[in-house]
Motif scaffolding. Structure first.
Motif, PDB file in Angstrom:
ATOM      1  N   TYR A  42       0.366   3.984  -2.772  1.00  0.00           N
ATOM      2  CA  TYR A  42      -0.018   5.363  -2.460  1.00  0.00           C
ATOM      3  C   TYR A  42       1.028   6.347  -2.953  1.00  0.00           C
ATOM      4  O   TYR A  42       0.694   7.438  -3.430  1.00  0.00           O
ATOM      5  N   LYS A  48       0.832  -1.211   0.000  1.00  0.00           N
ATOM      6  CA  LYS A  48       0.000   0.000   0.000  1.00  0.00           C
ATOM      7  C   LYS A  48       0.862   1.254   0.000  1.00  0.00           C
ATOM      8  O   LYS A  48       0.517   2.253  -0.633  1.00  0.00           O
ATOM      9  N   ILE A  96      -2.364   3.028 -10.729  1.00  0.00           N
ATOM     10  CA  ILE A  96      -1.932   2.141  -9.646  1.00  0.00           C
ATOM     11  C   ILE A  96      -2.875   0.955  -9.550  1.00  0.00           C
ATOM     12  O   ILE A  96      -4.080   1.107  -9.720  1.00  0.00           O
ATOM     13  N   SER A  97      -2.318  -0.218  -9.269  1.00  0.00           N
ATOM     14  CA  SER A  97      -3.193  -1.294  -8.776  1.00  0.00           C
ATOM     15  C   SER A  97      -2.482  -2.037  -7.653  1.00  0.00           C
ATOM     16  O   SER A  97      -1.258  -2.100  -7.621  1.00  0.00           O
ATOM     17  N   TRP A  98      -3.270  -2.568  -6.761  1.00  0.00           N
ATOM     18  CA  TRP A  98      -2.766  -3.317  -5.584  1.00  0.00           C
ATOM     19  C   TRP A  98      -3.640  -4.542  -5.441  1.00  0.00           C
ATOM     20  O   TRP A  98      -4.857  -4.421  -5.358  1.00  0.00           O
ATOM     21  N   LEU A  99      -3.029  -5.705  -5.486  1.00  0.00           N
ATOM     22  CA  LEU A  99      -3.822  -6.941  -5.394  1.00  0.00           C
ATOM     23  C   LEU A  99      -3.187  -7.877  -4.369  1.00  0.00           C
ATOM     24  O   LEU A  99      -2.054  -8.316  -4.549  1.00  0.00           O
ATOM     25  N   LYS A 112      -0.104   9.051   3.912  1.00  0.00           N
ATOM     26  CA  LYS A 112      -1.466   8.652   3.510  1.00  0.00           C
ATOM     27  C   LYS A 112      -1.831   7.270   4.022  1.00  0.00           C
ATOM     28  O   LYS A 112      -2.978   6.997   4.357  1.00  0.00           O
ATOM     29  N   LEU A 151       0.500   6.865  -6.492  1.00  0.00           N
ATOM     30  CA  LEU A 151      -0.718   7.665  -6.677  1.00  0.00           C
ATOM     31  C   LEU A 151      -0.421   9.151  -6.480  1.00  0.00           C
ATOM     32  O   LEU A 151      -0.952  10.000  -7.202  1.00  0.00           O
ATOM     33  N   GLU A 187       0.190   4.293 -17.944  1.00  0.00           N
ATOM     34  CA  GLU A 187      -1.064   4.077 -18.686  1.00  0.00           C
ATOM     35  C   GLU A 187      -1.996   3.158 -17.904  1.00  0.00           C
ATOM     36  O   GLU A 187      -1.603   2.584 -16.890  1.00  0.00           O
ATOM     37  N   SER A 188      -3.231   3.027 -18.375  1.00  0.00           N
ATOM     38  CA  SER A 188      -4.201   2.228 -17.628  1.00  0.00           C
ATOM     39  C   SER A 188      -3.688   0.790 -17.493  1.00  0.00           C
ATOM     40  O   SER A 188      -3.069   0.248 -18.407  1.00  0.00           O
ATOM     41  N   ILE A 189      -3.971   0.197 -16.355  1.00  0.00           N
ATOM     42  CA  ILE A 189      -3.377  -1.090 -16.007  1.00  0.00           C
ATOM     43  C   ILE A 189      -4.284  -2.228 -16.447  1.00  0.00           C
ATOM     44  O   ILE A 189      -5.474  -2.239 -16.165  1.00  0.00           O
TER      45      ILE A 189
END
Lengths: 354, 178
Positions: B26, B22, B35-38, B155, B29, B59-61
């Motif tokens: 963040y 995270k 951003i992605s977090w899985l 954050k 971000l 670019e978009s993930i």
């Protein structure tokens, strides 16, 4: 514009529901959707709403039936095995011409299956979540932003046509975090519900919510009237994203989580000079026939990518209707396909023909 | 940094794997990146192995699941063994050498060994070992601006745990200086 925050898909969806005036949530925990119930349990009491953990999924869906019959926005959420348990209640909701929001954060099946992400409830969501002639309005988000944006849409369309709505998500979208932005708060215009059983106060005839009709002709007429509404939904509510389809010779059809994987593969394939694009169904029912039809002139082949053994591919074949070959690639059981695997499929199709 | 950075963090449950993920997310971000977090989820988290995929991109993930990491942070031996071969050639592996005595045999990746858990314990930063590795990752890979990292760590720590902020900032600093 509101600030972007990182949120899990499940929590973002729950917040979106609260923000659009859904104050009645009934559910039962199951991985990987439990965060929806947990979030509702924390937030709804503070919002003057009702969070109730029912004794079972069957109880929860029938509580939704009761609440929605009284005219309030109401929802439930579960994951695949739990959604199967709700099927009787969903059929009663459809048979009573009530709107309601049902969330399925899919996991692998059949049976208890597994807890990892899957799309193997496509048939259940679009063909028969319960007995009888009926359909639901089904939306398939592919980002956390769509997990938010589709909640008011699902309520609005459901209320407009008096049909149950489903958001068909999966464990990946439920568990992952992405930046998300909530729309500016506004007074949500919830449609008038003259049919609601919310007390007639001797000012109007009483309303009755019922799905039992003993006379076959009466029931037939009622079902036919409902199907006229379904035809309107088919005409007016189809939604799909078209991605690089203008000149696409290979057209991928994928929804939700698998569309994200396909998108990565398409970008790489384009760099290799392969003319490939994607139609991403946003509404699974009504199926976006118009968007698929638009790709027919350039398409030489279709490839359906799903996290199941091949379910939506049936609907693609119905639209394509033998005019072009429709191939399928999928992983199932909770396995997420990799962009490399999808890219191999694209390359093979391109090599075979072009 | 190239257009997209795929990061995989792996270790035992309780080592702060998801929290560190995270922090990285963040920070990205704060730079206005995609951003992605899985997380891995389910029974495997309870004391077993735990891992977390983070993608930072211009670019978009597409897929948020990292199968070929550019950066691997390994906090125990089973995690290193499981993912060492998945790291892309030229990629980076950060190893907590307090937990893992084995050396990486591959020669086509950059490997950094930090005695993170030991350093954290000695400096009164128990539980912050992985944040030391995040600091080291920042120094070697530069996944975001310094300003974004400073904001990111603020954050990710909720207001009611504000006491933890100083410890984590200290841990980041140790990592950046090692």
């Amino acid at each position: 514009m509101a600030e972007k925050v990182l949120m899990k898909g499940n929590e973002a969806l729950a917040e979106a529901a609260i923000q659009c005036g859904c104050k009645h949530y009934f559910g039962y925990p199951i991985t990987p959707q439990t965060e929806i119930a947990a979030y509702m349990s924390k937030r709804l009491p503070k919002e003057g709403g009702v969070f109730l953990q029912a004794e079972s999924e069957v109880a929860a869906i029938n509580m939704v039936l009761g609440a929605t019959a009284a005219g309030v926005r109401s929802m439930t959420s579960s994951s695949s095995p739990g959604v199967s348990l709700k099927s009787e209640g969903v059929s009663y909701i459809a048979g009573s011409d009530l709107p309601a929001l049902i969330i399925n954060v899919q996991r692998g099946g059949p049976g208890l299956g597994g807890i990892q992400p899957s799309q193997s409830d496509y048939w259940q969501a679009t063909k028969a979540l319960g007995h009888g002639d009926f359909q639901m309005f089904v939306l398939a988000p592919s980002t956390i932003q769509e997990m938010v944006d589709f909640v008011p849409l699902a309520f609005e369309v459901g209320e407009k046509y008096r049909v149950p709505s489903m958001i068909l998500s999966d464990g990946m979208l439920g568990q992952m975090m992405e930046p998300v932005e909530f729309p500016e708060k506004k007074d949500t215009a919830i449609a008038e519900k003259p049919w609601a059983t919310n007390g007639h106060q001797n000012k109007r005839p009483k309303n009755i919510v019922n799905s039992l009709y003993i006379e076959p002709e009466v029931l037939e007429n009622l079902v036919k009237e409902r199907y006229e509404r379904y035809e309107k939904i088919k005409a007016e509510e189809q939604r799909a994203e078209e991605f690089m389809t203008e000149d696409a010779e290979i057209v991928i059809v994928a929804f939700g989580a698998s569309s994200r994987v396909a998108r990565s593969a398409i970008k790489t394939a384009r760099e290799e000079g392969i003319k490939v694009g994607m139609v991403r169904p946003i509404t699974l029912w009504p199926f976006p026939e118009k968007a698929i039809e638009k790709t027919i002139p350039t398409a030489k082949k279709y490839l359906c990518v799903e996290m199941n053994m091949g379910q939506m591919v049936d609907d693609v074949r119905l639209v394509v209707n033998g005019r072009k070959p429709v191939e399928f690639f999928g992983r199932t059981g909770g396995v997420i396909p990799t962009p490399a695997e999808v890219l191999d499929q694209i390359r093979a199709l391109a090599g075979k023909e072009m | 940094m190239s257009k997209t950075l795929n990061v995989l963090l792996a270790g035992f449950g309780g080592q702060g794997i998801l929290f560190a993920g995270k922090t990285i997310a963040y920070s990205g971000l704060m730079d206005n990146k995609e951003i992605s977090w899985l997380p891995s989820y389910g029974p495997e988290m309870r004391g077993g192995t735990c891992n977390c995929s983070v993608v930072i991109s211009e670019e978009s993930i597409g897929s948020p699941l990292v199968t070929q990491p550019d950066v691997l942070i390994a906090m125990n031996l089973p995690s290193l063994d499981k993912f060492v071969d998945a790291v892309v050639p030229g990629g980076t592996i950060l190893v907590d050498s307090s937990m893992i005595s084995k050396k990486v045999e591959r020669t086509d990746v950059n490997v950094y060994y930090i005695d993170a858990t030991k350093i954290a314990d000695e400096r009164g930063l128990k539980g912050c070992a992985i944040i030391i590795l995040v600091g080291k990752m920042f120094k070697e890979v530069g996944f975001c601006t310094k300003e974004a990292l400073d904001k990111g760590i603020q954050k990710v720590i909720p207001a009611k745990k504000a006491a933890m902020l100083g410890l984590n900032q200290e841990a980041l600093k140790i990592g950046m200086e090692s």
